[in-house]
Scaffold this motif. Structure first.
Motif, PDB file in Angstrom:
ATOM      1  N   LYS A   3      77.195 -14.199  41.279  1.00  0.00           N
ATOM      2  CA  LYS A   3      78.628 -14.516  41.205  1.00  0.00           C
ATOM      3  C   LYS A   3      79.452 -13.344  41.725  1.00  0.00           C
ATOM      4  CE  LYS A   3      82.333 -16.673  39.597  1.00  0.00           C
ATOM      5  NZ  LYS A   3      83.106 -17.387  40.563  1.00  0.00           N
ATOM      6  N   LEU A   5      78.544 -11.054  43.925  1.00  0.00           N
ATOM      7  CA  LEU A   5      78.429 -10.969  45.387  1.00  0.00           C
ATOM      8  C   LEU A   5      79.232 -12.063  46.082  1.00  0.00           C
ATOM      9  CD1 LEU A   5      74.679 -10.020  45.864  1.00  0.00           C
ATOM     10  CD2 LEU A   5      76.681  -8.575  46.180  1.00  0.00           C
ATOM     11  N   SER A   6      79.208 -13.278  45.523  1.00  0.00           N
ATOM     12  CA  SER A   6      79.977 -14.354  46.151  1.00  0.00           C
ATOM     13  C   SER A   6      81.479 -14.084  46.025  1.00  0.00           C
ATOM     14  CB  SER A   6      79.614 -15.713  45.550  1.00  0.00           C
ATOM     15  OG  SER A   6      79.984 -15.776  44.195  1.00  0.00           O
ATOM     16  N   ASP A   7      81.924 -13.536  44.880  1.00  0.00           N
ATOM     17  CA  ASP A   7      83.340 -13.174  44.728  1.00  0.00           C
ATOM     18  C   ASP A   7      83.729 -12.074  45.693  1.00  0.00           C
ATOM     19  OD1 ASP A   7      83.631 -15.042  42.752  1.00  0.00           O
ATOM     20  OD2 ASP A   7      83.592 -13.600  41.075  1.00  0.00           O
ATOM     21  N   PHE A   8      82.846 -11.071  45.839  1.00  0.00           N
ATOM     22  CA  PHE A   8      83.139  -9.983  46.768  1.00  0.00           C
ATOM     23  C   PHE A   8      83.205 -10.499  48.204  1.00  0.00           C
ATOM     24  CE2 PHE A   8      81.795  -6.575  49.642  1.00  0.00           C
ATOM     25  CZ  PHE A   8      82.835  -5.684  49.406  1.00  0.00           C
ATOM     26  N   LYS A   9      82.281 -11.374  48.578  1.00  0.00           N
ATOM     27  CA  LYS A   9      82.266 -11.937  49.927  1.00  0.00           C
ATOM     28  C   LYS A   9      83.557 -12.713  50.186  1.00  0.00           C
ATOM     29  CE  LYS A   9      79.699 -15.013  52.964  1.00  0.00           C
ATOM     30  NZ  LYS A   9      78.607 -15.955  53.079  1.00  0.00           N
ATOM     31  N   GLU A  10      83.995 -13.499  49.198  1.00  0.00           N
ATOM     32  CA  GLU A  10      85.236 -14.262  49.344  1.00  0.00           C
ATOM     33  C   GLU A  10      86.425 -13.325  49.526  1.00  0.00           C
ATOM     34  OE1 GLU A  10      88.049 -17.165  46.649  1.00  0.00           O
ATOM     35  OE2 GLU A  10      85.902 -17.097  46.202  1.00  0.00           O
ATOM     36  N   ALA A  12      86.341 -10.117  50.629  1.00  0.00           N
ATOM     37  CA  ALA A  12      86.215  -9.343  51.866  1.00  0.00           C
ATOM     38  C   ALA A  12      86.500 -10.174  53.105  1.00  0.00           C
ATOM     39  CB  ALA A  12      84.819  -8.731  51.954  1.00  0.00           C
ATOM     40  N   MET A  13      86.287 -11.467  53.037  1.00  0.00           N
ATOM     41  CA  MET A  13      86.470 -12.306  54.213  1.00  0.00           C
ATOM     42  C   MET A  13      87.871 -12.906  54.303  1.00  0.00           C
ATOM     43  SD  MET A  13      83.761 -11.633  55.615  1.00  0.00           S
ATOM     44  CE  MET A  13      83.762 -12.644  57.069  1.00  0.00           C
ATOM     45  N   LYS A  14      88.740 -12.584  53.354  1.00  0.00           N
ATOM     46  CA  LYS A  14      90.115 -13.058  53.436  1.00  0.00           C
ATOM     47  C   LYS A  14      90.776 -12.418  54.648  1.00  0.00           C
ATOM     48  CE  LYS A  14      91.153 -14.182  48.682  1.00  0.00           C
ATOM     49  NZ  LYS A  14      91.938 -13.868  47.506  1.00  0.00           N
TER      50      LYS A  14
END
Length: 142
Positions: A3, A5-10, A12-14
């Motif tokens: 969770k 990593l998926s939050d961080f990816k979301e 960072a990709m904004k």
């Protein structure tokens, strides 16, 4: 952990984060260009006008260096480097002026986009139906 990593990816990709990263990279490169402009072009001309002084070497010695009998430095001199401060102020003024000019151009383009008349919107299905009902009612009155 998944969770996180998926939050961080979301995050960072904004778009804003990516725009900021690009801005930092371009800003760093722009800072080097401005520093070179100041150090290699502007300051030598100013130094020539002020009597061949090199601004980077302008300083006041607060405490001289201590040297032993063999000529080795025991303690470095303590200096007040006001020449570098002046040079950094010139750097800042050029960067601030450049950013001001860039923002001014961007705002001018945004203003033109806002002033451009919008194309008339296509009527919705509801508006079309209401128009037909109105027309039918007008025809019945005649």
């Amino acid at each position: 952990m998944g969770k996180f990593l998926s939050d961080f990816k979301e995050f960072a990709m904004k778009g804003n984060v990516i725009d900021m990263a690009v801005g930092v990279i371009i800003g760093g490169a722009f800072g080097k260009i401005v520093s070179s402009l100041v150090n290699d072009i502007i300051m030598p001309v100013i130094s020539l006008c002020t009597g061949s002084m090199n601004f980077a070497d302008m300083k006041a010695v607060l405490s001289p260096a201590e040297v032993d009998a063999a000529g080795e430095v025991i303690r470095e001199a303590v200096t007040f480097n006001y020449g570098m401060f002046i040079q950094n102020i010139v750097d800042f003024i050029i960067i601030a002026f450049s950013i001001f000019m860039a923002l001014r151009v961007i705002m001018k383009f945004k203003k033109k986009e806002e002033e451009a008349p919008a194309a008339p919107a296509e009527p919705t299905t509801e508006e079309k139906l209401l128009t037909e009902i109105r027309d039918l009612l007008k025809n019945q009155e005649k």
